[in-house]
Design a protein around this motif. Structure first.
Motif, PDB file in Angstrom:
ATOM      1  N   UNK A   1      36.123  39.694  30.916  1.00 42.50           N
ATOM      2  CA  UNK A   1      34.934  39.133  30.280  1.00 42.50           C
ATOM      3  C   UNK A   1      35.195  37.745  29.689  1.00 42.50           C
TER       4      UNK A   1
ATOM      5  N   UNK B   1      32.121  51.307  36.410  1.00 44.46           N
ATOM      6  CA  UNK B   1      30.716  51.646  36.223  1.00 44.46           C
ATOM      7  C   UNK B   1      30.547  53.005  35.563  1.00 44.46           C
ATOM      8  N   UNK B   2      31.354  53.961  35.975  1.00 42.52           N
ATOM      9  CA  UNK B   2      31.264  55.325  35.438  1.00 42.52           C
ATOM     10  C   UNK B   2      32.635  55.774  34.997  1.00 42.52           C
TER      11      UNK B   2
ATOM     12  N   UNK C   1      29.366  40.824  38.953  1.00 40.65           N
ATOM     13  CA  UNK C   1      28.720  41.172  37.691  1.00 40.65           C
ATOM     14  C   UNK C   1      29.526  42.190  36.897  1.00 40.65           C
TER      15      UNK C   1
ATOM     16  N   UNK D   1      31.818  41.847  34.891  1.00 42.08           N
ATOM     17  CA  UNK D   1      32.048  41.418  33.506  1.00 42.08           C
ATOM     18  C   UNK D   1      30.912  41.879  32.592  1.00 42.08           C
ATOM     19  N   UNK D   2      29.708  42.050  33.131  1.00 40.79           N
ATOM     20  CA  UNK D   2      28.583  42.505  32.310  1.00 40.79           C
ATOM     21  C   UNK D   2      28.576  44.011  32.176  1.00 40.79           C
ATOM     22  N   UNK D   3      29.223  44.689  33.091  1.00 44.04           N
ATOM     23  CA  UNK D   3      29.006  46.134  33.196  1.00 44.04           C
ATOM     24  C   UNK D   3      30.202  46.956  32.785  1.00 44.04           C
ATOM     25  N   UNK D   4      31.361  46.348  32.709  1.00 48.82           N
ATOM     26  CA  UNK D   4      32.575  47.119  32.467  1.00 48.82           C
ATOM     27  C   UNK D   4      32.594  47.667  31.048  1.00 48.82           C
TER      28      UNK D   4
END
Lengths: 271, 414
Positions: free
Chosen positions: A109, A179-180, A266, A268-271
């Protein structure tokens, strides 16, 4: 030098040239993992050998002496250790690879680099351990009076197959894990199941002939049989099955690259 | 005319609300899929917001561009898109040159590793080659002032040492384009100055810099141009002093005056606030021209205090005391009291200042602390353009040359 910033699009856009430009970073990530691993342990490098040796001892006692499973005519310690060296490498690489994006999220990030460097570093950082294991393995084979032939030169090929398998699967799991988070819980016991589905504790000749084709789709079956055979000349030489499992690895790897680069932009936005 | 090295057109970034906080679990994803397999394939209808909307900008070669705006306005998102940490949802951009970004100090540092090892690791992550780090290693260590501890694991460092080393690595990057986010707000005052000096050096070295900061003084000193981002959009884009002044004026209007972190027995009295008064004044907390200034501090007392004592101090943003004064033996009835100060001139540099006031009943503290809002000064600078020679005071002066003898002027003085 010019570069474009744009929304994620396109199905396949790997920027392999850029990855090459970041090869030093790959080296530094591997170097960091190795340094950190050996830094705080008392016996340092010995752990690398102790773990498979202990497992080998347990397998020799329970699967060998008690269950009396066949061992392709090899002494039990050699039979198990030749499987454990590639297996431990593979299992560690896959586990590290699964965690790598999450473990480095702070960095992801805050700074740009091709994210693909992370799973690549994860599967490479176990190679030193592997080489140490290999030295012990060859020493052990010589001690047990096994005639090591030129087929030992084929070992790197099997190693590469193991590495690509770990990378192929690891690309999927590391992206999914970002993501999960459940993936982090699924992977450890999946790896245990995978070991049971590979000829680590038993010879693959025990598998009934009509299931061989299915068994052969497991690339690690080919890798482990290949290791045993290349070092000792015993067991299953590489067969047509290897072609199938190599093709399998190629499919998983290409799919993994595709999936990983889809989320790379993307993550970096979701981790 | 120099060329544009950064060009961005219509950049937008959409986030799903709470995307970062509430991460989906695999189970949610699977049950959603099981319930409505088709809906799961379509775009999810979640609450979305645009962190950035239709932002276009251009940065020319060698330019130092500042990004300002309140927290959450989208400055950092813009910086992350320009540095390719994340991709935009809409729009496009083009960057020519070697870009490096500094969004935090100590990216990639690992506690178990030594200062030496972390220098290589962090340097490499920030984009330096090993040869480059080899070459600059001694300089980095000297800049950080940690020669003796370079082989100690950084987990044993004090936070000051850690930050110094981390910044030293970052300060030795040599990109063509540097993107920096608020990393200046680290370390002790002296080290901050050193860092600002280093940044200034880099800026004067002709490099292109995009800088996000809340320190308006730093922005004024370093930036050629400023873009004010508000609510994800460009609100104003232009000359540094103009934009920063308008921004500061807008910010001080929004300010309120809570008691904040002040100390004392507030049941016996407290300062309710402060303002600049007088007919020439446009804003109660902003000074924007050189002129006499009258400032009013209001003290509220529920009971009479016979032997009151009052102190006042003015601090700058770096917490340097600029001026202090005190009054004794004040006999004040219950009620509101205006303490009025009339300054013929306040020779302050542009920036943010703080009034620090106190009131005592003999030795007993009644109220002491910083007043809010802060005091914004937006006078043009009358100082030397080089930091080292600009000094503390912003003194307006008239300069003329009177030549009296032609014979003397041709002789240099010893």
């Amino acid at each position: 030098m010019s570069m474009r910033i744009e929304p994620p699009r396109g199905l396949f856009n790997l920027h392999l040239g850029e990855l090459w430009a970041y090869r030093e970073l790959l080296y530094f990530f591997v170097w960091r993992d190795v340094k950190v691993r050996y830094k705080q342990t008392l016996v340092g490098v010995l752990w690398v050998v102790i773990q498979p040796l202990m497992t080998m001892g347990v397998f020799t006692i329970f699967f060998g002496r008690l269950a009396k499973l066949p061992s392709e005519g090899l002494p039990y310690p050699v039979f198990y250790f030749t499987a454990l060296v590639p297996w431990v490498y593979f299992a560690t690489a896959l586990a590290n690879c699964t965690n790598t994006v999450v473990a480095n999220q702070q960095m992801i990030t805050k700074v740009y680099f091709p994210r693909l460097v992370l799973p690549l570093a994860a599967v490479c950082s176990g190679l030193l351990d592997f080489v140490i294991g290999l030295v012990v393995m060859i020493t052990m084979a010589l001690v047990f009076g096994i005639h090591v032939t030129a087929t030992v030169m084929l070992l790197p090929l099997f190693l590469i197959l193991a590495l690509l398998t770990a990378l192929g699967v690891g690309l999927w799991t590391s992206a999914l894990n970002a993501l999960y988070r459940d993936v982090a819980s699924i992977i450890p016991f999946s790896i245990q199941f995978w070991m049971l589905a590979s000829p680590v504790a038993y010879p693959s000749s025990l598998v009934p002939a009509r299931w061989r084709w299915l068994y052969g789709l497991n690339p690690m079956a080919g890798v482990i049989d290949g290791f045993r055979w290349a070092l000792t000349g015993h067991g299953q030489p590489p067969s047509a099955q290897m072609v199938a499992s190599t093709a399998m690895v190629a499919v998983v790897l290409v799919g993994g690259l595709f999936f990983f680069q889809r989320i790379e932009g993307t993550v970096a936005d979701r981790v | 005319m120099s060329t544009a090295v950064i060009r961005a057109e219509g950049l937008g970034k959409r986030y799903r609300r709470g995307m970062a906080e509430t991460r989906g679990t695999l189970r949610d994803a699977l049950t959603n899929f099981a319930r409505a397999p088709l809906a799961a394939l379509r775009r999810p209808k979640q609450e979305v917001f645009w962190a950035l909307k239709d932002v276009s900008l251009e940065v020319r070669d060698g330019e130092v561009l500042g990004l300002i705006g309140r927290n959450g306005a989208g400055k950092t998102t813009l910086l992350k898109i320009l540095s390719r940490i994340t991709r935009p949802t809409t729009g496009w951009g083009e960057i020519r040159g070697r870009v490096r970004s500094l969004l935090e100090v100590g990216t990639g540092f690992h506690g178990e590793l030594s200062g030496r090892e972390n220098t290589y690791l962090s340097g490499s992550i920030l984009g330096m080659s090993k040869r480059e780090i080899d070459r600059k290693f001694d300089e980095i260590v000297a800049f950080a002032e940690i020669e003796k501890f370079i082989d100690t694991p950084v987990k044993h460092y004090s936070s000051g040492m850690y930050v110094r080393l981390a910044f030293a690595v970052a300060a030795h990057l040599e990109p063509e384009i540097l993107l920096v986010d608020e990393v200046l707000a680290v370390g002790d005052i002296n080290f901050q100055k050193k860092c600002l000096g280093k940044m200034g050096e880099v800026a004067r070295g002709g490099r292109t810099i995009v800088l996000v900061s809340h320190q308006m003084n730093a922005m004024r000193r370093m930036c050629h141009r400023v873009v004010w981002i508000d609510d994800g959009q460009v609100r104003q884009n232009g000359n540094t002093h103009e934009v920063v002044n308008v921004y500061e004026a807008a910010m001080s209007k929004d300010g309120e005056a809570p008691l904040g972190s002040r100390v004392g027995d507030h049941s016996r009295g407290y300062f309710t606030g402060w303002e600049i008064i007088g007919p020439e004044n446009t804003s109660p907390h902003l000074l924007d021209s050189v002129r006499p200034v009258t400032v009013r501090f209001t003290l509220k007392l529920p009971e009479r205090i016979k032997r009151g004592k009052h102190g006042i101090a003015l601090f700058n943003a770096e917490r340097q005391l600029l001026w202090g004064w005190a009054a004794y033996e004040l006999d004040l009835e219950a009620g509101l009291h205006d303490f009025i100060y009339r300054f013929p001139l306040l020779p302050l540099k542009p920036g943010i200042y703080t009034w620090n006031v106190s009131f005592w009943d003999r030795e007993e503290l009644i109220d002491w602390g910083d007043l809010t809002p802060e005091f914004h000064v937006a006078i043009p600078s009358f100082q030397h353009s080089l930091d080292v020679w600009s000094g503390l005071l912003n003194l307006p002066s008239e300069f003329t040359v009177h030549s009296r003898s032609t014979a003397l002027t041709s002789r240099p003085s010893g």
